[in-house]
Scaffold this active site. Structure first.
Site, PDB file in Angstrom:
ATOM      1  N   PHE A  67     -17.454  50.973  36.358  1.00 19.49           N
ATOM      2  CA  PHE A  67     -16.253  50.190  36.679  1.00 19.49           C
ATOM      3  C   PHE A  67     -15.625  50.794  37.924  1.00 19.49           C
ATOM      4  O   PHE A  67     -16.138  51.766  38.490  1.00 19.49           O
ATOM      5  CB  PHE A  67     -15.288  50.193  35.472  1.00 19.49           C
ATOM      6  CG  PHE A  67     -14.746  51.565  35.130  1.00 19.49           C
ATOM      7  CD1 PHE A  67     -13.525  51.999  35.609  1.00 19.49           C
ATOM      8  CD2 PHE A  67     -15.491  52.453  34.327  1.00 19.49           C
ATOM      9  CE1 PHE A  67     -13.035  53.260  35.297  1.00 19.49           C
ATOM     10  CE2 PHE A  67     -15.002  53.716  34.012  1.00 19.49           C
ATOM     11  CZ  PHE A  67     -13.770  54.119  34.507  1.00 19.49           C
ATOM     12  N   ASP A  95      -6.321  60.881  32.739  1.00 23.27           N
ATOM     13  CA  ASP A  95      -5.911  60.371  34.041  1.00 23.27           C
ATOM     14  C   ASP A  95      -7.002  60.784  35.002  1.00 23.27           C
ATOM     15  O   ASP A  95      -7.453  61.935  35.004  1.00 23.27           O
ATOM     16  CB  ASP A  95      -4.560  60.926  34.493  1.00 23.27           C
ATOM     17  CG  ASP A  95      -4.023  60.107  35.666  1.00 23.27           C
ATOM     18  OD1 ASP A  95      -3.956  58.870  35.545  1.00 23.27           O
ATOM     19  OD2 ASP A  95      -3.708  60.688  36.719  1.00 23.27           O
ATOM     20  N   SER A  96      -7.461  59.830  35.777  1.00 22.30           N
ATOM     21  CA  SER A  96      -8.629  60.095  36.598  1.00 22.30           C
ATOM     22  C   SER A  96      -8.510  59.365  37.916  1.00 22.30           C
ATOM     23  O   SER A  96      -7.631  58.517  38.086  1.00 22.30           O
ATOM     24  CB  SER A  96      -9.889  59.658  35.847  1.00 22.30           C
ATOM     25  OG  SER A  96      -9.718  58.364  35.312  1.00 22.30           O
ATOM     26  N   ARG A 132     -15.470  62.464  33.562  1.00 17.77           N
ATOM     27  CA  ARG A 132     -14.908  62.162  32.239  1.00 17.77           C
ATOM     28  C   ARG A 132     -15.756  62.804  31.146  1.00 17.77           C
ATOM     29  O   ARG A 132     -15.230  63.343  30.182  1.00 17.77           O
ATOM     30  CB  ARG A 132     -14.820  60.644  32.043  1.00 17.77           C
ATOM     31  CG  ARG A 132     -14.099  60.220  30.772  1.00 17.77           C
ATOM     32  CD  ARG A 132     -13.704  58.751  30.792  1.00 17.77           C
ATOM     33  NE  ARG A 132     -12.819  58.476  31.908  1.00 17.77           N
ATOM     34  CZ  ARG A 132     -13.206  57.924  33.066  1.00 17.77           C
ATOM     35  NH1 ARG A 132     -14.446  57.525  33.233  1.00 17.77           N
ATOM     36  NH2 ARG A 132     -12.349  57.765  34.045  1.00 17.77           N
ATOM     37  N   GLY A 169     -13.446  50.064  30.470  1.00 17.06           N
ATOM     38  CA  GLY A 169     -14.573  50.842  30.996  1.00 17.06           C
ATOM     39  C   GLY A 169     -14.516  52.282  30.517  1.00 17.06           C
ATOM     40  O   GLY A 169     -15.514  52.866  30.082  1.00 17.06           O
ATOM     41  N   ASP A 212     -17.201  53.023  40.961  1.00 15.82           N
ATOM     42  CA  ASP A 212     -18.605  53.409  40.731  1.00 15.82           C
ATOM     43  C   ASP A 212     -19.589  52.791  41.743  1.00 15.82           C
ATOM     44  O   ASP A 212     -20.540  53.456  42.151  1.00 15.82           O
ATOM     45  CB  ASP A 212     -19.047  53.047  39.302  1.00 15.82           C
ATOM     46  CG  ASP A 212     -18.541  54.052  38.267  1.00 15.82           C
ATOM     47  OD1 ASP A 212     -18.508  55.257  38.577  1.00 15.82           O
ATOM     48  OD2 ASP A 212     -18.187  53.637  37.157  1.00 15.82           O
TER      49      ASP A 212
HETATM   50  P1  ITT Z   1      -5.241  53.844  31.789  1.00 18.97           P
HETATM   51  O1  ITT Z   1      -4.104  54.479  32.546  1.00 18.97           O
HETATM   52  O2  ITT Z   1      -4.807  52.769  30.835  1.00 18.97           O
HETATM   53  O3  ITT Z   1      -6.156  54.852  31.147  1.00 18.97           O
HETATM   54  P2  ITT Z   1      -6.220  53.125  34.414  1.00 18.97           P
HETATM   55  O4  ITT Z   1      -7.394  52.334  34.890  1.00 18.97           O
HETATM   56  O5  ITT Z   1      -4.860  52.776  34.977  1.00 18.97           O
HETATM   57  O6  ITT Z   1      -6.201  53.056  32.818  1.00 18.97           O
HETATM   58  P3  ITT Z   1      -5.998  55.757  35.616  1.00 18.97           P
HETATM   59  O7  ITT Z   1      -4.539  55.658  35.830  1.00 18.97           O
HETATM   60  O8  ITT Z   1      -6.553  57.038  35.088  1.00 18.97           O
HETATM   61  O9  ITT Z   1      -6.526  54.631  34.607  1.00 18.97           O
HETATM   62  O10 ITT Z   1      -6.720  55.366  36.962  1.00 18.97           O
HETATM   63  C1  ITT Z   1      -8.003  55.737  37.164  1.00 18.97           C
HETATM   64  C2  ITT Z   1      -8.615  54.872  38.229  1.00 18.97           C
HETATM   65  O11 ITT Z   1      -9.534  55.698  38.947  1.00 18.97           O
HETATM   66  C3  ITT Z   1      -9.441  53.770  37.590  1.00 18.97           C
HETATM   67  O12 ITT Z   1      -8.721  52.571  37.433  1.00 18.97           O
HETATM   68  C4  ITT Z   1     -10.570  53.640  38.604  1.00 18.97           C
HETATM   69  O13 ITT Z   1     -10.151  52.888  39.691  1.00 18.97           O
HETATM   70  C5  ITT Z   1     -10.769  55.065  39.097  1.00 18.97           C
HETATM   71  N1  ITT Z   1     -11.779  55.746  38.270  1.00 18.97           N
HETATM   72  C6  ITT Z   1     -11.558  56.747  37.369  1.00 18.97           C
HETATM   73  N2  ITT Z   1     -12.683  57.102  36.753  1.00 18.97           N
HETATM   74  C7  ITT Z   1     -13.647  56.299  37.258  1.00 18.97           C
HETATM   75  C8  ITT Z   1     -15.013  56.179  36.995  1.00 18.97           C
HETATM   76  O14 ITT Z   1     -15.606  56.886  36.066  1.00 18.97           O
HETATM   77  N3  ITT Z   1     -15.695  55.272  37.694  1.00 18.97           N
HETATM   78  C9  ITT Z   1     -15.091  54.507  38.617  1.00 18.97           C
HETATM   79  N4  ITT Z   1     -13.795  54.543  38.914  1.00 18.97           N
HETATM   80  C10 ITT Z   1     -13.063  55.444  38.232  1.00 18.97           C
END
Ligand code: ITT
Length: 200
Positions: free
Chosen positions: A153, A70-71, A182, A12, A156
């Site tokens: 994803f 990281d988000s 992002r 996503g 959202d």
């Molecule tokens: P990577 O570490 O491989 O990048 P991840 O999904 O584990 O993938 P993160 O550790 O940054 O990524 O976790 C971010 C989570 O926060 C992500 O899995 C979502 O649950 C949520 N999230 C972040 N940005 C989002 C968005 O734009 N829309 C919806 N949920 C989001």
């Protein structure tokens, strides 16, 4: 700079990133496309630290310029949970339907501003010469009362944007990118990369 790796295993995110970086005139490879399997352990205390850990680890292993994000979602009434634990909240393998329903339930009885929340994104760029840059973007909103929309994803479907009268999960990708945490962090990073482009 001819190419860079965006270090994520999240499809996503990758879709959003490709669209935002499309005009940088650089080939953007996912981890998979770069043939890199494992991810770094995210044991930092902040979004920035975790983004730096991910980017630096993959830069060391690939020798390329690496960006990582990281988000997560901060819910004010829940002490900013799930925050940096957003992906791990209730377990990595728990479906987002269950995570989302759980957050809605935890806000029962709260209305309007009491449901305030934000998405946060830190982007780190790690360069082979050891330099590391970070940028941050946020998107403010509220936790909705139900799940809506098929786009995006993660969280959202429950992220309501009062100014736009709709949920983040209902936004077409281009619109989400123009408003999102992002999109903001990555556009700031794109400017930094443009400044360095001749040098790299
Ligand atoms: P990577 O570490 O491989 O990048 P991840 O999904 O584990 O993938 P993160 O550790 O940054 O990524 O976790 C971010 C989570 O926060 C992500 O899995 C979502 O649950 C949520 N999230 C972040 N940005 C989002 C968005 O734009 N829309 C919806 N949920 C989001």
């Amino acid at each position: 700079m001819k190419k860079l790796i965006f270090a994520t295993g999240n499809e996503g995110k990758m879709k959003e990133v490709r669209m935002i970086l499309a005009d940088l005139d650089v080939e953007v490879l996912s981890l998979k496309e770069a043939g890199i399997e494992a991810e770094a352990e995210e044991n930092g205390a902040t979004f920035e630290e975790n983004a730096k850990i991910k980017a630096a680890e993959i830069m060391k292993r690939s020798g390329e310029i690496v960006l990582a994000d990281d988000s997560g979602l901060e819910v004010d009434a829940l002490n900013k949970e799930p925050g940096i634990y957003s992906a791990r909240y209730m377990g990595y393998d728990t479906s987002y339907h269950i995570k989302n329903q759980n957050l809605i339930r935890r806000l029962e009885g709260k209305t309007g501003k009491e449901r305030s929340a934000r998405f946060v994104c830190a982007i780190a760029a790690a360069f082979p010469d050891g330099r590391v840059l970070t940028t941050r973007g946020t998107m403010e909103g509220e936790i909705g009362y139900e799940e809506r929309g098929e786009n995006g994803f993660g969280y959202d479907p429950i992220f309501y944007l009062p100014e736009y009268g709709c949920y983040s999960g209902e936004l077409p990708l281009e619109v989400k990118n123009s408003l999102s945490h992002r999109g903001k962090a990555l556009r700031l990073m794109k400017e930094e990369l443009r400044k360095l482009k001749e040098e790299l």
